[in-house]
Design a protein around this motif. Sequence first.
Motif, PDB file in Angstrom:
ATOM      1  N   ALA A 199       0.835  -1.204   0.000  1.00 40.95           N
ATOM      2  CA  ALA A 199       0.000   0.000   0.000  1.00 40.95           C
ATOM      3  C   ALA A 199       0.868   1.251   0.000  1.00 40.95           C
ATOM      4  N   TYR A 200       1.962   1.209   0.742  1.00 41.95           N
ATOM      5  CA  TYR A 200       2.896   2.340   0.738  1.00 41.95           C
ATOM      6  C   TYR A 200       3.576   2.470  -0.633  1.00 41.95           C
ATOM      7  N   MET A 201       4.017   1.363  -1.185  1.00 45.22           N
ATOM      8  CA  MET A 201       4.711   1.396  -2.471  1.00 45.22           C
ATOM      9  C   MET A 201       3.804   1.912  -3.585  1.00 45.22           C
ATOM     10  N   LEU A 202       2.525   1.615  -3.506  1.00 50.27           N
ATOM     11  CA  LEU A 202       1.594   2.034  -4.543  1.00 50.27           C
ATOM     12  C   LEU A 202       1.511   3.553  -4.642  1.00 50.27           C
ATOM     13  N   THR A 203       1.501   4.221  -3.499  1.00 49.52           N
ATOM     14  CA  THR A 203       1.317   5.672  -3.468  1.00 49.52           C
ATOM     15  C   THR A 203       2.593   6.433  -3.115  1.00 49.52           C
ATOM     16  N   ARG A 204       3.576   5.720  -2.560  1.00 56.61           N
ATOM     17  CA  ARG A 204       4.793   6.327  -2.040  1.00 56.61           C
ATOM     18  C   ARG A 204       4.477   7.335  -0.941  1.00 56.61           C
ATOM     19  N   ARG A 205       3.362   7.100  -0.265  1.00 61.69           N
ATOM     20  CA  ARG A 205       2.940   7.876   0.898  1.00 61.69           C
ATOM     21  C   ARG A 205       2.384   6.893   1.921  1.00 61.69           C
ATOM     22  N   ALA A 274       0.176  -3.484  -9.113  1.00 59.97           N
ATOM     23  CA  ALA A 274      -0.208  -2.112  -9.437  1.00 59.97           C
ATOM     24  C   ALA A 274       0.967  -1.161  -9.200  1.00 59.97           C
ATOM     25  N   ALA A 275       1.699  -1.370  -8.116  1.00 63.16           N
ATOM     26  CA  ALA A 275       2.864  -0.545  -7.825  1.00 63.16           C
ATOM     27  C   ALA A 275       3.944  -0.726  -8.885  1.00 63.16           C
ATOM     28  N   GLN A 276       4.106  -1.950  -9.343  1.00 64.18           N
ATOM     29  CA  GLN A 276       5.106  -2.227 -10.378  1.00 64.18           C
ATOM     30  C   GLN A 276       4.723  -1.553 -11.692  1.00 64.18           C
ATOM     31  N   ARG A 277       3.432  -1.581 -12.033  1.00 61.61           N
ATOM     32  CA  ARG A 277       2.979  -0.919 -13.257  1.00 61.61           C
ATOM     33  C   ARG A 277       3.234   0.585 -13.206  1.00 61.61           C
TER      34      ARG A 277
END
Length: 292
Positions: A199-205, A274-277
């Motif tokens: 979840a953090y990696m997806l938004t970087r927040r 999703a984070a990788q995309r």
Amino acid sequence: MTVAALSLPPSAGRIKRILHFPLTRILLGILVTVLPVALTFAIVQGTVEKSMRIVWPYLLAATLCILAYSIYIRLLEKRKVIELSLPGAAKELGNGLLLGAALLSVTMGTLALLGVYKVSGSNPWTVILIPLAEQVMVGFFEEILFRGVIFRISEQSLGSRIALILSGLVFALAHLPNAGVTPLAIGVTFAAGILLTAAYMLTRRLWLAIGLHIGWNYFLGDIFSIAVSGHESKGLLQATLTGPQWLTGGQYGVEASVVSLAFISALSIYLLRAAQRRGNFMLPYWKKHGIA
């Protein structure tokens, strides 16, 4: 993300290089995150009557934890605290709360369909109010500690994949002292650590992860009345879990159930993809800079 800790010029002094070494930064980050929370509760418990220690100590501890982390970032890393910036925070936090509540509800619904979770009644709705402050504190504290400090800093040197596993292991092992812990409980908690990091990696927040953490814990303990990582809870529903331990989680709660493991793992994979995309995976420092 800055990697100043790994790219100081040779002319930098020894003390500065030590302070910017990743392990040093992690240890300092842990200290400044844990200390405000520990001191808050130690002082409050020693000076304030129990009847007056309702809600506000948790909110105070969470606030001091955020402030200490922010000061640490600005003084040592010399940058804005973008992972806790306010624009868009309400939306990400809200999405996390909904996602955590939905994930937990699907898990409990599945256990109900399997006949191991049974509701016999309800408690007054007021029982769900006071515990919310504690879950808010836990959500902020643990996400700043495990994702904001341990994962984020280790990722800058080790890359996303190694840091993901490492921080997940640390998160799981931190739950070893909890009541009713089993190998399956550690496995599910490890998967939960992966999910929150995703979840953090997806938004970087941190906001989405904080909301997800609070939503899961609050609904688990304070709505469905199930132990949260071994901590007994009395929530809105009067309910019981009966069945084999691998399904119910036993004393540790459903966070030691194969049902939780399945749903948490599935959502983790979805968020990581999703984070990788989005291109949010980082290479190890040595690969990024062509170091043999």
